[in-house]
Design a protein around this motif. Structure first.
Motif, PDB file in Angstrom:
ATOM      1  N   LEU A   1      40.817  48.592  29.735  1.00  0.00           N
ATOM      2  CA  LEU A   1      40.340  48.076  28.459  1.00  0.00           C
ATOM      3  C   LEU A   1      39.200  47.111  28.718  1.00  0.00           C
ATOM      4  CD1 LEU A   1      40.818  48.017  25.360  1.00  0.00           C
ATOM      5  CD2 LEU A   1      42.120  45.922  25.755  1.00  0.00           C
ATOM      6  N   VAL A   2      38.093  47.334  28.029  1.00  0.00           N
ATOM      7  CA  VAL A   2      36.936  46.461  28.112  1.00  0.00           C
ATOM      8  C   VAL A   2      36.701  45.872  26.732  1.00  0.00           C
ATOM      9  CG1 VAL A   2      34.441  46.354  28.523  1.00  0.00           C
ATOM     10  CG2 VAL A   2      35.886  47.781  29.976  1.00  0.00           C
ATOM     11  N   LEU A   3      36.583  44.564  26.674  1.00  0.00           N
ATOM     12  CA  LEU A   3      36.215  43.885  25.444  1.00  0.00           C
ATOM     13  C   LEU A   3      34.714  43.654  25.519  1.00  0.00           C
ATOM     14  CD1 LEU A   3      37.506  42.578  22.907  1.00  0.00           C
ATOM     15  CD2 LEU A   3      37.358  40.419  24.137  1.00  0.00           C
ATOM     16  N   LEU A   4      34.011  44.143  24.524  1.00  0.00           N
ATOM     17  CA  LEU A   4      32.552  44.082  24.497  1.00  0.00           C
ATOM     18  C   LEU A   4      32.119  43.260  23.295  1.00  0.00           C
ATOM     19  CD1 LEU A   4      29.607  45.006  24.994  1.00  0.00           C
ATOM     20  CD2 LEU A   4      30.213  47.156  23.917  1.00  0.00           C
ATOM     21  N   THR A   5      31.277  42.268  23.547  1.00  0.00           N
ATOM     22  CA  THR A   5      30.727  41.469  22.455  1.00  0.00           C
ATOM     23  C   THR A   5      29.208  41.485  22.568  1.00  0.00           C
ATOM     24  OG1 THR A   5      30.694  39.345  23.641  1.00  0.00           O
ATOM     25  CG2 THR A   5      32.737  39.945  22.521  1.00  0.00           C
TER      26      THR A   5
ATOM     27  N   GLU B   1      36.751  46.898  21.298  1.00  0.00           N
ATOM     28  CA  GLU B   1      37.675  47.214  22.376  1.00  0.00           C
ATOM     29  C   GLU B   1      37.391  48.654  22.789  1.00  0.00           C
ATOM     30  OE1 GLU B   1      41.535  44.519  21.096  1.00  0.00           O
ATOM     31  OE2 GLU B   1      41.590  46.686  20.801  1.00  0.00           O
ATOM     32  N   CYS B   2      37.142  48.846  24.068  1.00  0.00           N
ATOM     33  CA  CYS B   2      36.825  50.176  24.577  1.00  0.00           C
ATOM     34  C   CYS B   2      37.805  50.513  25.698  1.00  0.00           C
ATOM     35  CB  CYS B   2      35.399  50.223  25.117  1.00  0.00           C
ATOM     36  SG  CYS B   2      34.150  49.726  23.921  1.00  0.00           S
ATOM     37  N   ASN B   3      38.585  51.557  25.515  1.00  0.00           N
ATOM     38  CA  ASN B   3      39.505  52.027  26.545  1.00  0.00           C
ATOM     39  C   ASN B   3      38.792  53.137  27.300  1.00  0.00           C
ATOM     40  OD1 ASN B   3      41.708  52.416  28.111  1.00  0.00           O
ATOM     41  ND2 ASN B   3      43.079  53.018  26.470  1.00  0.00           N
ATOM     42  N   ILE B   4      38.149  52.778  28.403  1.00  0.00           N
ATOM     43  CA  ILE B   4      37.261  53.690  29.119  1.00  0.00           C
ATOM     44  C   ILE B   4      37.521  53.609  30.618  1.00  0.00           C
ATOM     45  CG2 ILE B   4      35.431  53.708  27.378  1.00  0.00           C
ATOM     46  CD1 ILE B   4      34.037  51.455  28.809  1.00  0.00           C
TER      47      ILE B   4
ATOM     48  N   ASN C   1      43.836  47.702  33.406  1.00  0.00           N
ATOM     49  CA  ASN C   1      44.764  48.728  32.938  1.00  0.00           C
ATOM     50  C   ASN C   1      46.031  48.152  32.315  1.00  0.00           C
ATOM     51  OD1 ASN C   1      43.175  50.944  33.663  1.00  0.00           O
ATOM     52  ND2 ASN C   1      43.818  50.768  35.782  1.00  0.00           N
ATOM     53  N   HIS C   2      46.389  46.940  32.640  1.00  0.00           N
ATOM     54  CA  HIS C   2      47.607  46.327  32.117  1.00  0.00           C
ATOM     55  C   HIS C   2      47.255  45.310  31.042  1.00  0.00           C
ATOM     56  CE1 HIS C   2      49.706  48.388  35.287  1.00  0.00           C
ATOM     57  NE2 HIS C   2      48.866  47.879  36.163  1.00  0.00           N
ATOM     58  N   TYR C   3      46.422  45.732  30.136  1.00  0.00           N
ATOM     59  CA  TYR C   3      45.877  44.826  29.130  1.00  0.00           C
ATOM     60  C   TYR C   3      46.862  44.474  28.034  1.00  0.00           C
ATOM     61  CZ  TYR C   3      45.335  49.169  26.566  1.00  0.00           C
ATOM     62  OH  TYR C   3      45.572  50.363  25.958  1.00  0.00           O
TER      63      TYR C   3
ATOM     64  N   ASP D   1      46.338  51.677  18.522  1.00  0.00           N
ATOM     65  CA  ASP D   1      46.810  51.915  19.881  1.00  0.00           C
ATOM     66  C   ASP D   1      46.022  53.086  20.448  1.00  0.00           C
ATOM     67  OD1 ASP D   1      48.096  52.328  22.262  1.00  0.00           O
ATOM     68  OD2 ASP D   1      50.033  52.828  21.368  1.00  0.00           O
ATOM     69  N   LEU D   2      45.056  52.799  21.309  1.00  0.00           N
ATOM     70  CA  LEU D   2      44.175  53.835  21.838  1.00  0.00           C
ATOM     71  C   LEU D   2      44.881  54.789  22.785  1.00  0.00           C
ATOM     72  CD1 LEU D   2      41.028  51.614  22.433  1.00  0.00           C
ATOM     73  CD2 LEU D   2      41.457  53.193  20.552  1.00  0.00           C
ATOM     74  N   GLU D   3      46.037  54.410  23.285  1.00  0.00           N
ATOM     75  CA  GLU D   3      46.788  55.274  24.201  1.00  0.00           C
ATOM     76  C   GLU D   3      47.969  55.943  23.507  1.00  0.00           C
ATOM     77  OE1 GLU D   3      47.753  53.133  27.719  1.00  0.00           O
ATOM     78  OE2 GLU D   3      45.662  52.874  28.265  1.00  0.00           O
ATOM     79  N   GLY D   4      48.190  55.637  22.227  1.00  0.00           N
ATOM     80  CA  GLY D   4      49.308  56.205  21.491  1.00  0.00           C
ATOM     81  C   GLY D   4      49.005  57.604  21.003  1.00  0.00           C
ATOM     82  N   ASP D   5      49.969  58.170  20.287  1.00  0.00           N
ATOM     83  CA  ASP D   5      49.818  59.516  19.726  1.00  0.00           C
ATOM     84  C   ASP D   5      48.787  59.523  18.608  1.00  0.00           C
ATOM     85  OD1 ASP D   5      51.790  60.461  21.419  1.00  0.00           O
ATOM     86  OD2 ASP D   5      53.391  60.077  19.971  1.00  0.00           O
TER      87      ASP D   5
END
Length: 96
Positions: free
Chosen positions: A2-6, A40-43, A73-75, A89-93
């Motif tokens: 997870l990257v937080l971008l501002t 928030e970018c999950n990349i 990864n453990h954000y 939830d970017l990793e959820g269903d």
């Protein structure tokens, strides 16, 4: 990861307002907006490098700024949300 971008893009000129719109569109293609200029970018690492380079090419380094926070990864233990606009939830269903 997870990257937080501002970002902070100067909008004093028409060119600045166009840069702001381009930066926002680019960020939306990589993640979700959680505040006006915060994403928030999950990349993965290669996407992170690509995003950094693309955004660096869009901004004016004399008047604008970018900040990248790598939460790893453990954000889930590092992010606490209070109030309106809960994030997705970017990793959820994904249900279509």
């Amino acid at each position: 990861m997870l990257v937080l971008l501002t970002y902070d893009v100067s909008t004093d000129t028409a060119a600045g307002r166009r840069r702001l719109a381009r930066v926002a569109r680019k960020c939306l293609s990589y993640g979700q907006r959680v505040q006006n200029s915060v994403f928030e970018c999950n990349i993965d690492w290669s996407q992170f490098l690509k995003l950094q380079n693309e955004l660096k090419g869009m901004i004016n380094t004399e008047t604008d700024s970018l900040r990248f926070y790598n939460l790893g990864n453990h954000y889930s233990e590092k992010v606490i949300h209070v109030g309106a606009k809960p994030s997705i939830d970017l990793e959820g269903d994904l249900i279509l």
